[in-house]
Design a protein around this motif. Structure first.
Motif: not given
Ligand code: GTP
Ligand code: MG
Length: 602
Positions: A301-302, A347, A356, A380, A382-383, A571-574, A587
């Motif tokens: 994840l990032q 992004e 990562t 923050q 990522s998934q 996937d579209d969230e932090y 995001k």
């Protein structure tokens, strides 16, 4: 003094630390406190870091390494096994062998170790020590144990009461039968102090004054304070260093000593670049010992600089450089972790600085984030994604063995849900109204399932899993049937609007919380993403007459923790993490930007 070096290994919660603590107490180190000394360990009641202790029993020094049982920290165990001569394999007298029991036993047998088996918690009402003994024997055979290994000594114990016995019918008042078995069964460590020095690093530590510490096993010769040494790797890399301090363990405490001889486990300061697996020698020609291999990470994840509207408000360390330095420090001691420091992540229109991170599971990563946030970091993430690999043109992904114990009534829903997540049932056994099921499934299918499992089994089910290797990709998995409830405004949340929204799903927030546009405030049971306004007040005109204001009862919120957040996020969230709050966010914060991004995806 003679020395015995052992590690205590088991599945999570089978009682390793309790037993180690009891050994320390009975050998006069009761004041040292529990082996689970880290704050997160105490809060969660699990061991996260492998730790050393040392006791003296009947004139013999016993060095003990207490290891973590959770599968995510398996890398801690693997290298410890290289530094000791025998393992105490602890097995719960009710649960019997579990996935991590198999993993740690397999590694031990492969290294040629001859385990001592401890059937623990025989005080449990549903304990069945005789049956568990048979199961352990079966496991040894299945894992290809040789005759010597199969002939393991067995101790029955109640770690919590500090009791051990050789036969179930024996009377016992302490752990003497166990300690005696250790002296009889564990070979004395080699004490030939005259040969050239060979010591290998198997664990790292850190001290604010001394810097990096290396915990080593001395195999040959003598290691002295102030000594110049060669540090060698199996691949030929060599550098020189100087020992500036040398410690031995007395209980959990590190005690400074002028020199230590072969057979002992010591802590060495003075070499900032030293790493696990390296060999210390006093002669240039002494060969390096075989390196210590650690299993590869399974998820990535990032870790990004926080760029939410609330960025920088709550954290002390918020910049990309600070996060980078913290991760670099973590890499010094966290062996299962890897980081790609390739610095930027794209992004949409803007760039966010980040890295990562590769870890061994959701808990492994969650613990790191939790530690960072307590130290004042804000970031923050990522998934989490499963790491895939390509071999001979085929995509492979990590698979896990999952063992589930649950009341029979819930087995249907579990089989159905895991089936959808590409789980294949390998075995199912019923004991009374309890069922034990064994599944094999991709790690990908398990991500985000733990929470649903607790709900599906009303908290009565127990699930444990561990990675068994990479297998061909199992294809698409349909996951969460819920969607996100996203705020379309900024402001303070209002009890009244939350009361209206709570019928549509589960809320993560309480009234009077600061909200920003694009923050995810809950999930929807229908499955669609929903844009809502949690900051809307009630029209004053209808309020007075109704007189029902106090009757606005709000369901307690589903408060986000790091682990819950990592499980729920899409996937579209932090997941935004600060020392004070954990928030889920889109995001893209505005509905317009989200619509644009969706169109681009099509
Ligand atoms: N009934 C019973 N419970 C025990 C006994 N020993 C330990 N426990 C309980 O089992 C739980 C787990 O004990 P730990 O010693 O932390 O287990 P562990 O193996 O060190 O766990 P990890 O390090 O996280 O893998 C605790 O709640 C203990 O109180 C025992 O002899 N009998
Ligand atoms: Mg423990």
């Amino acid at each position: 003094m003679e020395i015995r070096n052992i590690a205590i290994i088991a599945h999570v919660d089978h009682g390793k630390t309790t037993l180690t603590d009891a050994i320390m107490t009975q050998c006069g180190h009761g004041d040292d406190g529990s082996m689970d000394s880290n704050a997160l360990e105490q809060e969660r009641g699990i061991t996260i870091y492998a730790k050393n202790t040392s006791v003296v029993f009947k004139g013999t020094k016993i060095n003990i390494v207490d290891t973590p049982g959770h599968a995510d920290f398996g890398s801690e165990v693997e290298r410890i096994l290289r530094s000791i001569d025998t393992v105490l394999l602890v097995v719960d007298a009710q649960e019997g062998p579990m996935p991590q029991t198999r993993f740690v036993l397999k590694k031990s047998l492969e290294l040629g170790l001859k385990p001592i088996v401890i059937i623990n918690k025989i005080d449990k009402p549903a304990a069945n020590p005789t049956k568990v003994h048979d199961e352990v024997l079966e496991l040894f055979m299945e894992l290809g144990a040789n005759d010597e290994q199969l002939n393991f000594p067995v101790i029955y114990a109640i770690g919590r009461q500090g009791l051990a016995k050789k036969a179930l019918t024996d009377d016992s008042k302490d752990l003497t039968p166990l300690l005696e078995t250790i002296l009889e069964h564990v070979p004395p460590a080699n004490r030939s102090a005259t040969e050239p020095l060979t010591a290998q690093v198997f664990n790292l530590g850190y001290d604010n004054f001394l810097g990096r510490l290396a915990i080593c096993r001395i195999y040959n010769g003598t290691l002295k304070d102030g000594q110049d040494v060669w540090v060698k790797e199996e691949n030929g890399k060599t550098f020189t260093g100087k020992v500036t301090k040398l410690f031995t363990f007395e209980g959990k405490k590190k005690v400074e000593i002028p020199q230590a001889e072969s057979g002992d486990i010591v802590t060495v300061a003075g070499m900032p670049d030293i790493y696990i697996g390296q060999t210390l020698t006093d002669k240039e020609e002494t060969p390096a010992m075989p390196s210590i291999k650690v299993d590869e990470p399974t998820i990535s994840l990032q870790f990004l600089v926080n760029n939410s509207p609330f960025a920088g408000r709550e954290g002390t360390f918020v910049t990309g450089r600070q996060i980078r330095e913290r991760l670099e420090k973590e890499l010094e001691v966290n062996v299962g972790l890897k980081v790609d420091f390739n610095p930027t992540i794209l992004e949409g229109q803007s760039t966010i600085e980040g890295y990562t991170v590769f870890g061994r599971g959701e808990l492994h990563v969650a613990i790191l984030i939790e530690n960072m946030r307590r130290e004042g970091y804000e970031l923050q993430v990522s998934q989490p994604k499963v790491i895939t690999r390509e071999e001979n043109g085929q995509v492979l992904e990590p698979f896990e063995e999952v063992i589930i114990d649950t009341p029979e009534a819930y087995s249907g829903i579990i089989i159905e849900t895991l089936g959808k997540r590409k789980g294949v049932m390998m075995d199912m056994k019923t004991h009374g109204n309890q069922v034990r099921m064994v599944f094999e499934m991709p790690t990908r299918g398990l991500l985000g399932y733990r929470n649903a499992f607790t709900i599906d089994t009303k908290g009565e089910g127990i699930m444990s899993s561990r990675v068994i290797g990479f297998k061909p990709h199992a294809g698409n998995i349909e996951k969460r049937q819920t969607g996100s409830m996203t705020s379309m405004t900024a402001g303070k949340s209002f009890g009244f609007s939350l009361w209206n929204l709570q019928d549509r799903g589960r809320l993560f927030i309480t009234p009077a919380m600061e909200i920003y546009e694009g923050m995810v405030i809950g999930d929807t049971s229908k499955g669609d993403d929903l844009d809502v306004n949690p900051c809307k007040g009630k029209q004053l005109s209808n309020m007075r007459s109704s007189g029902k204001d106090e009757a606005l009862t709000l369901v307690p919120p589903y408060t986000l923790s790091i682990e819950r957040g990592l499980e729920l996020m899409r996937d579209d969230e932090y997941l935004e993490i600060t020392p004070k709050n954990i928030r889920l966010r889109k995001k893209f914060l505005t509905e317009l930007d989200r619509a644009r991004a969706r169109r681009k995806d099509l």
